[in-house]
Enzyme design. Sequence first.
Site, short mmCIF file in Angstrom:
data_model
loop_
_atom_site.label_atom_id
_atom_site.label_comp_id
_atom_site.label_asym_id
_atom_site.label_seq_id
_atom_site.Cartn_x
_atom_site.Cartn_y
_atom_site.Cartn_z
N ASP A 15 0.74 -1.19 -0.04
CA ASP A 15 0.05 0.15 0.15
C ASP A 15 0.92 1.27 -0.03
OD1 ASP A 15 -2.47 1.71 0.08
OD2 ASP A 15 -2.73 1.06 2.14
N ASN A 63 -10.56 -3.20 -6.05
CA ASN A 63 -10.02 -2.21 -6.70
C ASN A 63 -10.66 -1.89 -8.00
OD1 ASN A 63 -6.76 -3.30 -5.79
ND2 ASN A 63 -7.79 -1.67 -4.87
#
Length: 229
Positions: A15, A63
Amino acid sequence: MEKTKIPAHVGIIMDGNGRWANLRGKNRSYGHRAGTANVERITEHAFNSGVKTLSLYAFSSENWARPKTEVDELMRLLGLYFKKFLKKMQREKIRVAVMGDISALSEKLQQVIAKSVDATKANDRGILNIGVNYGGRQEVVYAVNKLIESNQPITVENISANLYSAEFGEPDLIIRTGGELRLSNFMLYQGAYAELYFTDVLWPDFNEAEFDKAIEEYGHRHRRFGKVQ
Ligand code: FPP
């Protein structure tokens, strides 16, 4: 000096690409490109350190909700990555595997992925397991449906044995970069007893020394798996 215990299976939630790019006044895709370059660096370092299986969260089931330009760039990078690193994986004797529902990807990307998976399937130095269109909850549903279809009892062991990544076992250590303290649907079932390591370092900056810090910290953990001692 005592030798550090090396986790056999490491999972990474990579991330922070977007913030890394924003800090440099660039768009998020720029961050994903830097993040992809870092996948190469950390993969090499992890296997050189003695890790046997590395599971990376590249694209989650959630996503798809990102802006189309960003999704397109991530898909393009995945295609490039699988093509470009194939030779290297062959040289390094690393087997490439994918966990997730790749039927949602373009035909072309599915073929590129299938080619890497197939060409490296006999490699035995390590396994690079990449989560693509991956969700931990979806994985449990997939496993349970397989059990129902084959008329098998729904047990903890049977669910474990039918996960996408069943043959790669459970992660010993899950690392999350980028400062958030959550699992975001990553390896929820098989990660039940994984040691967790969180760092504020953004993924493109997560270098070999940062990886070593996570391994060092893992070496000090006392794993009890629910038992006393
Ligand atoms: C999170 O950063 C990262 C992702 C959603 C994708 C991770 C993908 C890569 C590292 C590149 C592709 C991977 C491979 C294996 C080729 P973020 O965008 O959520 O960052 P932010 O939290 O700073 O916004």
